[in-house]
Scaffold this motif. Structure first.
Motif, PDB file in Angstrom:
ATOM      1  N   THR A   1       0.817  -1.204   0.000  1.00 11.31           N
ATOM      2  CA  THR A   1       0.000   0.000   0.000  1.00 11.31           C
ATOM      3  C   THR A   1       0.852   1.255   0.000  1.00 11.31           C
ATOM      4  OG1 THR A   1      -1.775  -1.106   1.197  1.00 11.31           O
ATOM      5  CG2 THR A   1      -1.711   1.274   1.355  1.00 11.31           C
ATOM      6  N   SER A   2       0.422   2.252  -0.791  1.00 11.34           N
ATOM      7  CA  SER A   2       1.016   3.595  -0.754  1.00 11.34           C
ATOM      8  C   SER A   2      -0.120   4.599  -0.647  1.00 11.34           C
ATOM      9  CB  SER A   2       1.812   3.893  -2.025  1.00 11.34           C
ATOM     10  OG  SER A   2       2.916   3.039  -2.145  1.00 11.34           O
ATOM     11  N   PHE A   3       0.031   5.559   0.268  1.00 13.81           N
ATOM     12  CA  PHE A   3      -0.983   6.597   0.450  1.00 13.81           C
ATOM     13  C   PHE A   3      -0.573   7.837  -0.326  1.00 13.81           C
ATOM     14  CE2 PHE A   3      -1.554   3.866   4.064  1.00 13.81           C
ATOM     15  CZ  PHE A   3      -2.933   3.793   4.183  1.00 13.81           C
ATOM     16  N   ALA A   4      -1.505   8.405  -1.067  1.00 16.44           N
ATOM     17  CA  ALA A   4      -1.255   9.669  -1.768  1.00 16.44           C
ATOM     18  C   ALA A   4      -1.512  10.795  -0.776  1.00 16.44           C
ATOM     19  CB  ALA A   4      -2.177   9.798  -2.971  1.00 16.44           C
ATOM     20  N   TYR A   5      -0.574  11.716  -0.656  1.00 17.84           N
ATOM     21  CA  TYR A   5      -0.804  12.849   0.240  1.00 17.84           C
ATOM     22  C   TYR A   5      -0.945  14.157  -0.515  1.00 17.84           C
ATOM     23  CZ  TYR A   5       4.283  13.638   0.126  1.00 17.84           C
ATOM     24  OH  TYR A   5       5.558  13.854  -0.270  1.00 17.84           O
ATOM     25  N   GLY A   6      -1.005  14.078  -1.820  1.00 21.27           N
ATOM     26  CA  GLY A   6      -1.251  15.252  -2.644  1.00 21.27           C
ATOM     27  C   GLY A   6      -1.466  14.834  -4.088  1.00 21.27           C
ATOM     28  N   VAL A   7      -2.010  15.752  -4.871  1.00 20.68           N
ATOM     29  CA  VAL A   7      -2.235  15.512  -6.291  1.00 20.68           C
ATOM     30  C   VAL A   7      -1.497  16.590  -7.068  1.00 20.68           C
ATOM     31  CG1 VAL A   7      -3.961  15.373  -8.134  1.00 20.68           C
ATOM     32  CG2 VAL A   7      -4.509  14.512  -5.850  1.00 20.68           C
ATOM     33  N   VAL A   8      -0.617  16.184  -7.965  1.00 17.02           N
ATOM     34  CA  VAL A   8       0.116  17.119  -8.806  1.00 17.02           C
ATOM     35  C   VAL A   8      -0.647  17.353 -10.103  1.00 17.02           C
ATOM     36  CG1 VAL A   8       2.272  17.505 -10.079  1.00 17.02           C
ATOM     37  CG2 VAL A   8       2.319  16.425  -7.822  1.00 17.02           C
ATOM     38  N   LYS A   9      -1.190  16.284 -10.667  1.00 19.82           N
ATOM     39  CA  LYS A   9      -1.976  16.378 -11.904  1.00 19.82           C
ATOM     40  C   LYS A   9      -2.962  15.222 -11.925  1.00 19.82           C
ATOM     41  CE  LYS A   9      -1.703  16.281 -16.925  1.00 19.82           C
ATOM     42  NZ  LYS A   9      -0.849  16.167 -18.102  1.00 19.82           N
ATOM     43  N   GLN A  10      -4.184  15.537 -12.312  1.00 23.04           N
ATOM     44  CA  GLN A  10      -5.210  14.512 -12.447  1.00 23.04           C
ATOM     45  C   GLN A  10      -6.024  14.852 -13.686  1.00 23.04           C
ATOM     46  OE1 GLN A  10      -7.889  14.040  -9.085  1.00 23.04           O
ATOM     47  NE2 GLN A  10      -7.837  11.843  -9.385  1.00 23.04           N
ATOM     48  N   ALA A  11      -5.556  14.387 -14.826  1.00 23.24           N
ATOM     49  CA  ALA A  11      -6.199  14.702 -16.093  1.00 23.24           C
ATOM     50  C   ALA A  11      -7.434  13.833 -16.305  1.00 23.24           C
ATOM     51  CB  ALA A  11      -5.226  14.513 -17.243  1.00 23.24           C
ATOM     52  N   ARG A  12      -8.427  14.385 -16.900  1.00 20.88           N
ATOM     53  CA  ARG A  12      -9.644  13.649 -17.242  1.00 20.88           C
ATOM     54  C   ARG A  12      -9.768  13.419 -18.748  1.00 20.88           C
ATOM     55  NH1 ARG A  12     -10.411  12.129 -12.192  1.00 20.88           N
ATOM     56  NH2 ARG A  12     -11.166  13.732 -10.833  1.00 20.88           N
TER      57      ARG A  12
END
Length: 152
Positions: A135-146
């Protein structure tokens, strides 16, 4: 797909609520041919649906977790059962079959760390054939393209 179809698909990815008139103007077509192309893209399965992008924290899922799974065995029955069970779990938003040391990569949402622990213990651990979970937890979003790239 020609250049106009690609333009239509790209514009609808950016804003699925465009009226046909607005879409036609953006892709330099008149409304009737534009609508005809949209319907053809839908019929061919290029456009698979329309959806709203919702803030996951606002709906009570502030935690994003990436889970890597390795199966103990890779026989047809084990793989089919794992994939069937994963498809039915709402908290798993994406599940990819991978190359490398792990077999699957999943994007999971959770309400809390405790909620994620319960999810692993009560849901994932009940799936037969799992050899390991990482498991790895994301602690931020740099880019989330749709939208897919517009280049055609």
């Amino acid at each position: 797909m020609d250049k106009k179809d690609l333009q239509i698909a790209h514009e609808l990815q950016l804003s699925g609520r465009l009226s046909n008139q607005e879409l036609a103007e953006r892709v330099s077509l008149s409304p009737s041919p534009c609508l005809r192309r949209v319907r053809q893209l839908e019929a061919r399965g290029v456009i698979r649906g329309y959806t709203a992008i919702v803030d996951q924290s606002a709906l009570g899922y502030p935690i994003t977790v990436f889970v890597r799974i390795a199966l103990q065995r890779h026989d047809t029955r084990t793989v089919a059962e794992f994939e069937r069970r994963v498809r039915a779990i709402e908290e798993i938003l994406d599940c990819f079959l991978m190359t490398g040391q792990r077999d699957y990569l999943m994007r999971v949402v959770a309400r809390s760390l405790e909620g994620y622990e319960r999810f692993i213990r009560d849901v994932i651990h009940t799936i037969p054939g799992i050899g390991s979970i990482d498991t790895s937890f994301a602690y931020g979003v740099v880019k989330q393209a749709r939208a897919l790239p517009a280049r055609g």
